[in-house]
Design an enzyme around this catalytic site. Structure first.
Site, PDB file in Angstrom:
ATOM      1  N   SER A   1       0.839  -1.190   0.000  1.00  0.00           N
ATOM      2  CA  SER A   1       0.000   0.000   0.000  1.00  0.00           C
ATOM      3  C   SER A   1       0.875   1.241   0.000  1.00  0.00           C
ATOM      4  CB  SER A   1      -0.895  -0.027   1.242  1.00  0.00           C
ATOM      5  OG  SER A   1      -1.874   0.979   1.192  1.00  0.00           O
TER       6      SER A   1
ATOM      7  N   GLY B   1      -3.133  -0.690  -4.182  1.00  0.00           N
ATOM      8  CA  GLY B   1      -2.518   0.030  -3.067  1.00  0.00           C
ATOM      9  C   GLY B   1      -1.777   1.271  -3.509  1.00  0.00           C
TER      10      GLY B   1
ATOM     11  N   GLU C   1      -7.148  -2.957  -7.474  1.00  0.00           N
ATOM     12  CA  GLU C   1      -7.695  -2.438  -6.220  1.00  0.00           C
ATOM     13  C   GLU C   1      -6.941  -1.162  -5.850  1.00  0.00           C
ATOM     14  OE1 GLU C   1      -7.053  -5.741  -3.651  1.00  0.00           O
ATOM     15  OE2 GLU C   1      -8.456  -7.045  -4.703  1.00  0.00           O
ATOM     16  N   PRO C   2      -7.455   0.007  -6.233  1.00  0.00           N
ATOM     17  CA  PRO C   2      -6.704   1.249  -6.001  1.00  0.00           C
ATOM     18  C   PRO C   2      -6.417   1.566  -4.542  1.00  0.00           C
ATOM     19  CG  PRO C   2      -8.444   1.586  -7.603  1.00  0.00           C
ATOM     20  CD  PRO C   2      -8.676   0.237  -6.996  1.00  0.00           C
TER      21      PRO C   2
ATOM     22  N   ARG D   1      -6.380   3.331  -1.075  1.00  0.00           N
ATOM     23  CA  ARG D   1      -6.661   4.660  -0.527  1.00  0.00           C
ATOM     24  C   ARG D   1      -6.780   5.744  -1.597  1.00  0.00           C
ATOM     25  NH1 ARG D   1      -1.764   5.276   3.163  1.00  0.00           N
ATOM     26  NH2 ARG D   1      -1.695   3.050   2.821  1.00  0.00           N
TER      27      ARG D   1
ATOM     28  N   CYS E   1      -3.764  10.855  26.409  1.00  0.00           N
ATOM     29  CA  CYS E   1      -2.708  10.656  27.412  1.00  0.00           C
ATOM     30  C   CYS E   1      -1.666   9.684  26.862  1.00  0.00           C
ATOM     31  CB  CYS E   1      -3.333  10.123  28.704  1.00  0.00           C
ATOM     32  SG  CYS E   1      -2.206  10.166  30.115  1.00  0.00           S
TER      33      CYS E   1
ATOM     34  N   TYR F   1      -8.508   5.184   6.035  1.00  0.00           N
ATOM     35  CA  TYR F   1      -8.073   4.504   7.245  1.00  0.00           C
ATOM     36  C   TYR F   1      -8.180   5.340   8.516  1.00  0.00           C
ATOM     37  CZ  TYR F   1      -6.328   1.633   3.513  1.00  0.00           C
ATOM     38  OH  TYR F   1      -6.260   0.905   2.359  1.00  0.00           O
TER      39      TYR F   1
END
Length: 466
Positions: free
Chosen positions: A238, A276, A318-319, A321, A393, A423
């Site tokens: 990716s 990816g 599958e491109p 992102r 925190c 994501y």
């Protein structure tokens, strides 16, 4: 004689200068167009996306909030559809999914890649034709496989011999036949982060071509009466910016494709080369266009097929992102600004916002770089190197590691981070019991909520002691 400081550039003599790729801007108010969705622009200092001023969105919906540019999303989907004409193009549900986005994907002529029962549920709820779905995952349970087969999923990508057995049992029980792709590892080291490189040998996905596991998996699928072997699936990683890795992977996968035909007498009609593809998070990133990627990958497959004497199979991509990633930005409100004096007298400006790693864990998880801009006003102050951090925190709660912001950045300012479509919402958490932000779609001056902001009631809904 080296002037490098042992603790890195941040502590070198002369103060903070930032990483080599980051230069002080002439105007800290200006946007870098390559990092933002196509409709994003500044108007008298205000960030406007989809014809809607971000400040107006915040007045109604508060912060943090994800802002999704519908026009940009659809245009990127069409660019992959048209660039890869003749290929099957699968949108990655894991990057970001809701029912509305699933419908957009199909409306623009794409298919959908799901990798969990939950993603399948959303796709079906959205009314997506199951035949347009491809089901991934390295550990699909028997109930999950049964549901996918019953739903009529277009293809299931098998990832282990155990899964082949489970899927064969599911099809036998249901009296069904299921189209199958076999996921293979081509032994290619994609130039990306270790956690998102997925085609080298030492990782959890797929069957190795090198050691013969892939050929054995093909044999097992062919021997199972309810399984219809469609082809091989390869995915090298990716956030990839060129086609070099695909050239090596395609060569190895096509050689296995030819071997299956020669040795097992089966000509597989399809092949999925993964994808990816990378996006521009900062000015150091130079992604290729869908048309450029398609031309290169079509050439690679064509040349290799000619060399092997093969008819090119039906190809899929599958491109990842590359569709939703640039289409979304996240808007925050600045809470505190804290100058911190470092070794040698250098000062780093810490800008704390009202979100953080609960809505964008990628900086902490992948050491990812992001950009940002003050979104609600113009400033005449000079640029200062800042670090944008969250309110959690955790010392690693960093949103933007290095960026030049106006020196007068102050509590109450709005800050927008581009490139957060992929994501960020899908990996968001309730860390520190934070409430996940809403996703607001904007287009032609109108805004609508796709996913509402979580409430305290949502937070307590699974707490049986409440």
């Amino acid at each position: 004689m080296s002037t490098t400081h042992e603790a890195g550039w941040a502590h070198a003599p002369g103060g903070l200068r930032g990483p080599a790729w980051l230069s002080p801007p002439a105007d800290p108010n200006a946007l870098v167009p390559s990092l933002w969705s196509s409709t994003a622009h500044k108007r008298d200092g205000d960030l406007v996306v989809g014809g809607v001023a971000v400040a107006d969105l915040v007045a109604e919906h508060n912060t943090p909030a994800y802002v999704l540019d519908e026009e940009d999303f659809r245009a990127r989907a069409r660019a992959f559809r048209d660039g890869f004409a003749g290929w099957k193009v699968y949108y990655a549900a894991k990057s970001f999914l809701c029912t509305t986005v699933a419908r957009w994907v199909v409306e623009e002529g794409l298919r959908l890649d799901v990798c969990s029962n939950g993603e399948l549920t959303v796709a079906l709820r959205a009314g997506v034709d199951p035949a347009l779905l491809e089901y991934h995952g390295n550990n699909k349970s028997l109930p999950e496989l049964r549901r996918a087969v019953s739903a009529g999923v277009g293809a299931i990508v098998v990832d282990s011999l155990v899964e082949v057995e489970r899927l064969a049992a599911a099809t036998a029980d249901l009296g069904a036949t299921q189209a199958v792709m076999v996921r293979v590892t081509a032994g290619v080291e994609a130039h990306t982060h270790e956690y998102i490189a997925t085609a080298h040998e030492d990782q959890k996905f797929g069957f190795s071509i090198t050691n013969g596991d892939a050929l054995e998996a093909v044999r097992r699928v062919l021997a199972a009466p309810g399984l219809d072997l469609r082809g091989l699936h390869s995915h090298i990683g990716s956030q990839i910016f060129d086609a070099a890795g695909f050239e090596v992977a395609a060569r190895r996968v096509l050689r296995l494709h030819a071997r299956v035909s020669d040795e097992l007498g089966t000509t597989m009609p399809e092949m999925n080369l993964g994808g990816g593809f990378g996006i521009a998070y900062t000015t150091q990133d130079r992604p290729m266009s869908p048309a450029q990627l398609a031309a290169e990958m079509t050439r690679i497959v064509g040349e290799e097929c000619r060399g092997l004497g093969l008819e090119p199979p039906q190809l899929s991509i599958e491109p990842g992102r590359a569709i939703v990633g640039p289409s979304m930005c996240t808007v925050y409100t600045v809470g505190t600004v804290k100058p911190v004096t470092l070794d040698g007298g250098a000062v780093r400006t810490y800008v704390s916002v009202d979100g953080g790693m609960s809505d964008n864990v990628r900086t902490a998880l992948y050491d990812a770089d992001y950009s940002c801009t003050v979104a609600g006003r113009a400033s005449e102050a000079p640029p200062v190197l800042a670090r944008v951090v969250g309110k959690h925190c955790e010392a690693g709660d960093v949103v933007v590691r290095d960026e030049f912001l106006p020196a007068d950045v102050a509590p109450g300012d709005l800050l927008a981070v581009p490139g957060t479509g992929a994501y960020c919402r899908s990996m968001a958490s309730n860390y520190n019991h934070a409430l996940r932000p809403p996703v607001i779609a904007v287009r032609d001056g109108q805004a609508r909520i796709l996913l509402r902001r979580e409430t305290e009631d949502d937070l307590l809904a699974t707490d049986v002691g409440a």
